[in-house]
Write a protein that holds these residues in place. Structure first.
Motif, PDB file in Angstrom:
ATOM      1  N   GLU A 182       1.219  -1.037   0.118  1.00 55.60           N
ATOM      2  CA  GLU A 182       0.180   0.083   0.512  1.00 55.60           C
ATOM      3  C   GLU A 182       1.440   1.233  -0.270  1.00 55.60           C
ATOM      4  O   GLU A 182       1.205   1.638   1.163  1.00 55.60           O
ATOM      5  N   LEU A 183       1.109   1.495  -1.285  1.00 57.16           N
ATOM      6  CA  LEU A 183       2.341   2.716  -1.549  1.00 57.16           C
ATOM      7  C   LEU A 183       1.120   4.289  -2.335  1.00 57.16           C
ATOM      8  O   LEU A 183       0.775   4.167  -2.734  1.00 57.16           O
ATOM      9  N   GLU A 184       2.230   5.299  -1.992  1.00 50.85           N
ATOM     10  CA  GLU A 184       1.977   6.020  -2.384  1.00 50.85           C
ATOM     11  C   GLU A 184       2.684   6.670  -3.387  1.00 50.85           C
ATOM     12  O   GLU A 184       4.307   7.162  -3.077  1.00 50.85           O
ATOM     13  N   GLN A 185       2.652   6.928  -4.573  1.00 52.07           N
ATOM     14  CA  GLN A 185       3.628   7.176  -5.168  1.00 52.07           C
ATOM     15  C   GLN A 185       4.131   8.620  -5.151  1.00 52.07           C
ATOM     16  O   GLN A 185       3.033  10.151  -5.384  1.00 52.07           O
ATOM     17  N   GLN A 186       5.116   9.205  -4.884  1.00 56.09           N
ATOM     18  CA  GLN A 186       5.638  10.936  -4.723  1.00 56.09           C
ATOM     19  C   GLN A 186       5.922  11.951  -6.024  1.00 56.09           C
ATOM     20  O   GLN A 186       6.357  10.746  -6.778  1.00 56.09           O
ATOM     21  N   LEU A 187       5.415  12.406  -5.777  1.00 56.55           N
ATOM     22  CA  LEU A 187       6.344  13.604  -7.184  1.00 56.55           C
ATOM     23  C   LEU A 187       7.537  13.718  -7.312  1.00 56.55           C
ATOM     24  O   LEU A 187       8.420  13.847  -6.450  1.00 56.55           O
ATOM     25  N   SER A 188       8.069  13.483  -8.408  1.00 60.74           N
ATOM     26  CA  SER A 188       9.458  13.853  -8.942  1.00 60.74           C
ATOM     27  C   SER A 188       9.686  14.475  -9.721  1.00 60.74           C
ATOM     28  O   SER A 188       9.087  15.052 -10.682  1.00 60.74           O
ATOM     29  N   LEU A 189      11.218  14.982  -9.713  1.00 64.02           N
ATOM     30  CA  LEU A 189      11.635  16.596 -10.282  1.00 64.02           C
ATOM     31  C   LEU A 189      12.521  15.776 -11.293  1.00 64.02           C
ATOM     32  O   LEU A 189      13.264  15.113 -10.606  1.00 64.02           O
ATOM     33  N   ILE A 190      12.450  17.059 -12.139  1.00 64.82           N
ATOM     34  CA  ILE A 190      13.605  16.275 -12.867  1.00 64.82           C
ATOM     35  C   ILE A 190      15.094  17.342 -13.298  1.00 64.82           C
ATOM     36  O   ILE A 190      14.537  18.440 -12.552  1.00 64.82           O
ATOM     37  N   ALA A 191      15.591  17.182 -13.119  1.00 66.65           N
ATOM     38  CA  ALA A 191      16.938  17.679 -13.540  1.00 66.65           C
ATOM     39  C   ALA A 191      17.107  18.418 -14.963  1.00 66.65           C
ATOM     40  O   ALA A 191      17.210  17.757 -15.860  1.00 66.65           O
ATOM     41  N   THR A 192      17.363  19.546 -14.355  1.00 62.12           N
ATOM     42  CA  THR A 192      17.287  20.211 -15.861  1.00 62.12           C
ATOM     43  C   THR A 192      18.525  21.869 -16.879  1.00 62.12           C
ATOM     44  O   THR A 192      18.936  21.927 -15.018  1.00 62.12           O
ATOM     45  N   PRO A 193      20.023  21.224 -17.524  1.00 62.54           N
ATOM     46  CA  PRO A 193      20.784  22.341 -16.678  1.00 62.54           C
ATOM     47  C   PRO A 193      20.509  23.660 -17.077  1.00 62.54           C
ATOM     48  O   PRO A 193      19.796  24.105 -16.876  1.00 62.54           O
ATOM     49  N   ALA A 194      21.402  24.424 -16.290  1.00 62.04           N
ATOM     50  CA  ALA A 194      21.536  25.370 -15.996  1.00 62.04           C
ATOM     51  C   ALA A 194      22.033  26.604 -17.580  1.00 62.04           C
ATOM     52  O   ALA A 194      22.007  25.453 -18.490  1.00 62.04           O
ATOM     53  N   ARG A 195      20.772  27.169 -17.188  1.00 58.36           N
ATOM     54  CA  ARG A 195      21.253  28.283 -18.898  1.00 58.36           C
ATOM     55  C   ARG A 195      21.015  29.362 -18.886  1.00 58.36           C
ATOM     56  O   ARG A 195      20.844  30.459 -17.115  1.00 58.36           O
ATOM     57  N   GLY A 196      21.946  30.187 -19.281  1.00 60.60           N
ATOM     58  CA  GLY A 196      21.051  31.799 -19.182  1.00 60.60           C
ATOM     59  C   GLY A 196      22.762  32.883 -19.757  1.00 60.60           C
ATOM     60  O   GLY A 196      23.288  31.733 -20.024  1.00 60.60           O
ATOM     61  N   GLY A 197      23.051  33.806 -19.619  1.00 64.34           N
ATOM     62  CA  GLY A 197      24.537  34.707 -19.403  1.00 64.34           C
ATOM     63  C   GLY A 197      25.671  34.300 -18.344  1.00 64.34           C
ATOM     64  O   GLY A 197      25.592  33.586 -17.906  1.00 64.34           O
ATOM     65  N   GLU A 198      26.560  35.057 -18.459  1.00 64.50           N
ATOM     66  CA  GLU A 198      28.131  35.079 -18.365  1.00 64.50           C
ATOM     67  C   GLU A 198      27.719  34.920 -16.503  1.00 64.50           C
ATOM     68  O   GLU A 198      28.852  34.181 -15.648  1.00 64.50           O
TER      69      GLU A 198
END
Length: 75
Positions: free
Chosen positions: A34-50
């Protein structure tokens, strides 16, 4: 085969496990199903300027990884 996070409804334990097709995950603490699946987050690469933080902890410390600006896939 994805890895999913679960919380056991019986004992409250939180854990992650590899789930193969057709298999039902089991709590490693008490054996309950009797388990409840948890919400998982994904990793994304950092984006942006210098001015942003480097995308890799190795930046400037040695050979660049594929995520570092100006990196070559052949070293």
């Amino acid at each position: 085969m994805p890895i999913y996070g679960y919380e056991c409804k019986k004992c409250g334990a939180s854990f992650q496990t590899l789930v193969r097709s057709g298999e039902e995950p089991v709590c490693p603490s008490c054996g309950a199903v009797e388990l409840e699946q948890q919400l998982s987050l994904i990793a994304t690469p950092a984006r942006g300027g210098e001015s942003d933080a480097p995308a890799c902890s190795n930046a400037g410390a040695g050979p660049a990884c594929a995520a570092c600006p100006g990196a070559s896939m052949f070293g």
